[in-house]
Design a protein around this motif. Structure first.
Motif, mmCIF file in Angstrom:
data_model
loop_
_atom_site.group_PDB
_atom_site.id
_atom_site.type_symbol
_atom_site.label_atom_id
_atom_site.label_comp_id
_atom_site.label_asym_id
_atom_site.label_seq_id
_atom_site.Cartn_x
_atom_site.Cartn_y
_atom_site.Cartn_z
ATOM 1 N N PHE A 246 40.501 38.808 31.624
ATOM 2 C CA PHE A 246 39.215 38.419 32.203
ATOM 3 C C PHE A 246 39.138 38.925 33.648
ATOM 4 N N ALA A 247 40.220 38.713 34.388
ATOM 5 C CA ALA A 247 40.262 39.108 35.789
ATOM 6 C C ALA A 247 40.030 40.616 35.942
ATOM 7 N N GLN A 248 40.727 41.397 35.148
ATOM 8 C CA GLN A 248 40.601 42.854 35.253
ATOM 9 C C GLN A 248 39.194 43.302 34.860
ATOM 10 N N ALA A 249 38.555 42.552 33.950
ATOM 11 C CA ALA A 249 37.218 42.937 33.508
ATOM 12 C C ALA A 249 36.160 42.669 34.563
ATOM 13 N N VAL A 250 36.263 41.552 35.279
ATOM 14 C CA VAL A 250 35.220 41.253 36.266
ATOM 15 C C VAL A 250 35.556 41.748 37.670
ATOM 16 N N VAL A 251 36.816 41.915 37.956
ATOM 17 C CA VAL A 251 37.178 42.365 39.298
ATOM 18 C C VAL A 251 37.874 43.723 39.196
ATOM 19 N N ARG A 252 37.074 44.756 39.347
ATOM 20 C CA ARG A 252 37.578 46.122 39.167
ATOM 21 C C ARG A 252 38.347 46.602 40.385
ATOM 22 N N ASP A 253 39.273 47.506 40.155
ATOM 23 C CA ASP A 253 40.035 48.155 41.234
ATOM 24 C C ASP A 253 40.555 47.148 42.255
ATOM 25 N N ALA A 254 41.116 46.099 41.758
ATOM 26 C CA ALA A 254 41.526 45.036 42.674
ATOM 27 C C ALA A 254 42.959 45.211 43.147
ATOM 28 N N VAL A 255 43.203 44.707 44.335
ATOM 29 C CA VAL A 255 44.578 44.517 44.780
ATOM 30 C C VAL A 255 45.037 43.233 44.093
ATOM 31 N N LEU B 146 36.356 38.519 44.356
ATOM 32 C CA LEU B 146 37.683 37.905 44.486
ATOM 33 C C LEU B 146 37.898 36.912 43.359
ATOM 34 N N LEU B 147 39.072 36.942 42.798
ATOM 35 C CA LEU B 147 39.364 36.013 41.709
ATOM 36 C C LEU B 147 40.697 35.316 41.962
ATOM 37 N N PHE B 148 40.688 34.007 41.801
ATOM 38 C CA PHE B 148 41.897 33.216 42.063
ATOM 39 C C PHE B 148 42.278 32.403 40.843
ATOM 40 N N SER B 149 43.569 32.267 40.655
ATOM 41 C CA SER B 149 44.049 31.532 39.498
ATOM 42 C C SER B 149 45.425 30.954 39.793
ATOM 43 N N ALA B 150 45.723 29.813 39.169
ATOM 44 C CA ALA B 150 47.046 29.218 39.358
ATOM 45 C C ALA B 150 48.031 29.755 38.329
ATOM 46 N N GLN C 131 28.929 33.073 31.147
ATOM 47 C CA GLN C 131 28.007 32.858 32.264
ATOM 48 C C GLN C 131 28.487 33.580 33.511
ATOM 49 N N SER C 132 29.798 33.522 33.759
ATOM 50 C CA SER C 132 30.348 34.203 34.929
ATOM 51 C C SER C 132 30.131 35.703 34.830
ATOM 52 N N VAL C 133 30.312 36.238 33.620
ATOM 53 C CA VAL C 133 30.125 37.675 33.422
ATOM 54 C C VAL C 133 28.669 38.059 33.673
ATOM 55 N N ARG C 134 27.738 37.211 33.232
ATOM 56 C CA ARG C 134 26.313 37.530 33.440
ATOM 57 C C ARG C 134 25.933 37.471 34.914
ATOM 58 N N ILE C 135 26.487 36.526 35.628
ATOM 59 C CA ILE C 135 26.237 36.459 37.070
ATOM 60 C C ILE C 135 26.808 37.708 37.732
ATOM 61 N N HIS C 136 28.011 38.025 37.343
ATOM 62 C CA HIS C 136 28.709 39.188 37.876
ATOM 63 C C HIS C 136 27.896 40.466 37.684
ATOM 64 N N ARG C 137 27.229 40.581 36.539
ATOM 65 C CA ARG C 137 26.424 41.782 36.250
ATOM 66 C C ARG C 137 25.241 41.915 37.194
ATOM 67 N N GLY C 138 24.757 40.805 37.734
ATOM 68 C CA GLY C 138 23.611 40.858 38.632
ATOM 69 C C GLY C 138 23.978 41.249 40.061
ATOM 70 N N LEU C 139 25.276 41.357 40.344
ATOM 71 C CA LEU C 139 25.714 41.651 41.721
ATOM 72 C C LEU C 139 25.721 43.149 41.996
#
Ligand code: ADP
Length: 444
Positions: A253-262, A240-244, A225-233
């Motif tokens: 997953f992070a690298q796939a949805v958040v490209r060229d990220a710091v 931005l993606l956050f994780s503990a 679902q997150s990936v599908r939402i992401h595709r509509g942006l």
């Protein structure tokens, strides 16, 4: 805007077996951490930064003024009692607020200031004079979404910002166009509102936040679902993606949805057994374990202690036995709601009870500084019955933060247990001394 009408029932994790249960458990744990961390968790560990352009200088700020925030936002930050940025905020905020916007993947343990950082980013980018959703934040559960909403509301108290909650129980009517500035929700409802009902335009979102990515991907369906939402942006939407945690599946997953990220990472401080004296006591059965324990509490003066049991049943039995002997014990167990658990832990932190009896699951990730004695009423074992060294270390080990020395006591009632104990001893290369239940002199 108001929080959803339905009362959030922070459900206990009477989790069923299997993955679904684990995810529910993770989300509960995460919510508990948020409720417990009313203060920043300070760490001494170093921040690691991986930049898309290693040549660009890395900015860091020591004050909120240095960020050139809108005055009403700065006022909100101070009203929350924040004086200076946390360690992760010092480095993350300048990048998060820079133009053109950069994408970011940030990992650090709970309580280090991630939520405050992305809420600040959303509020700094939102234009309250334009009445449509401009920021979108996804969280794994209803309760976690609400928790983020509360922080957003507080920080925006001097701004005219409307927050919408896309969570179960909240409805949009056909043809409705949302006028909220910020949408916070769970993936399923956000997908319905954005893609099915078109209650807001995903193309107008300027900041997209995926919080608790580790919990998100552990939950069936949330990742897709997150990936599908992401595709509509839009491509240039700030993501931005956050994780503990920083496990392989989360990062993929992070690298796939958040490209060229710091990528920013704050490692957890290493726990060690260096300052801990470890003992074991041989007993014949559970009753004898209790007697030995009772003997210990009667002999040596113990500040605050935690006792770990393998099952809820043993935990509640033990707490009854100890109460009968006049000990002020608290029981932390899986039947309790998140609110009840956080209240048990807070009471114990305040010293209202001296003994906390708990199961492994309930106490995962809880740091209580003043605990100097840890008792394994049952040794930690994995599902196959092998010793769980990681959990052992986490129960007993101390980080640099709690420099104090401590005492660990393991109750052993079978050869199998003794064998497991020897494995743990070998694993860490630290001696676990035998202790005679009738003669406690060796401890002191
Ligand atoms: P995380 O999202 O990493 O779990 P939070 O953003 O929820 O961390 O912050 C943990 C606690 O610290 C919260 O109670 C929050 O209000 C507080 N906090 C966050 N940033 C600061 C700061 N710069 N100064 C003081 N307290 C802060």
């Amino acid at each position: 805007s108001a929080t959803p009408s339905a009362t959030p029932s922070a459900t206990a994790s009477a989790a069923p077996e299997g993955e679904e249960g684990d995810a529910a458990d993770l989300a509960t744990q995460s919510l508990l951490m948020k409720k417990l961390h009313s203060k920043l968790v300070q760490t001494k560990s170093d921040l690691e930064v991986l930049q898309k352009d290693p040549n660009s200088p890395l900015y860091s700020v020591k004050s909120f003024e240095a960020l050139n925030l809108k005055p009403e936002l700065l006022k909100g930050v101070y009203a929350m009692g924040f004086n200076a940025p946390s360690k992760i905020q010092e480095t993350a905020l300048p990048t998060l607020l820079a133009d053109p916007p950069s994408n970011m993947i940030a990992q650090s343990q709970s309580g280090t200031g991630k939520t405050a950082a992305f809420v600040l980013t959303m509020l700094s980018r939102v234009d309250p004079t334009r009445h449509y959703p401009q920021c979108l934040c996804l969280a794994p559960t209803y309760e976690l979404a609400l928790q983020i909403g509360e922080v957003t509301q507080q920080m925006s108290q001097f701004m005219q910002v409307k927050i919408g909650y896309a969570v179960r129980g909240e409805r949009v009517s056909r043809g409705e166009r949302l006028t909220d500035h910020i949408i916070i929700g769970t993936p399923g409802t956000v997908m319905d509102w954005g893609l099915k009902f078109k209650a807001f335009d995903l193309k107008k979102i300027e900041v997209f936040v995926l919080d608790e990515a580790d919990v998100m991907i552990a939950t069936q369906g949330h990742q897709d679902q997150s990936v599908r939402i992401h595709r509509g942006l839009r491509k240039d939407c700030q993501m931005l993606l956050f994780s503990a945690t920083y496990d392989e599946p989360v990062m993929r997953f992070a690298q796939a949805v958040v490209r060229d990220a710091v990528v920013i990472r704050l490692r957890r401080e290493e726990e060690s057994l260096d300052n801990i004296k470890q003992f074991y006591i041989m007993c014949r059965d559970q009753q004898e374990k209790f007697q030995a324990l009772s003997n210990i509490y009667g002999t040596i003066s113990i500040g605050q202690s935690m006792i770990f049991c393998h099952t809820r049943r043993t935990a509640s039995w033990l707490s009854e036995q100890m109460s009968k002997e006049g000990h002020a014990v608290a029981l932390l167990s899986g039947e309790l709601t998140v609110e009840q658990r956080s209240s048990v832990i807070n009471r114990f932190r305040e010293g209202k009870e001296k003994v906390l009896i708990t199961t492994n699951v309930s106490a995962r990730g809880i740091d209580i500084e003043q605990v100097t004695v840890v008792v394994n009423f049952d040794l930690p074992i994995d599902q196959k019955g092998n010793p769980d060294c990681e959990t052992y270390l986490h129960r007993i080990g101390r980080t640099g933060r709690f420099g104090k020395s401590g005492l660990a006591i393991n109750m052993i009632d079978s050869d199998r247990n003794l064998h497991n104990l020897k494995k743990i001893e070998a694993h860490f290369g630290k001696k676990i001394y035998h202790l005679d239940a009738e003669d406690m002199d060796e401890i002191e």
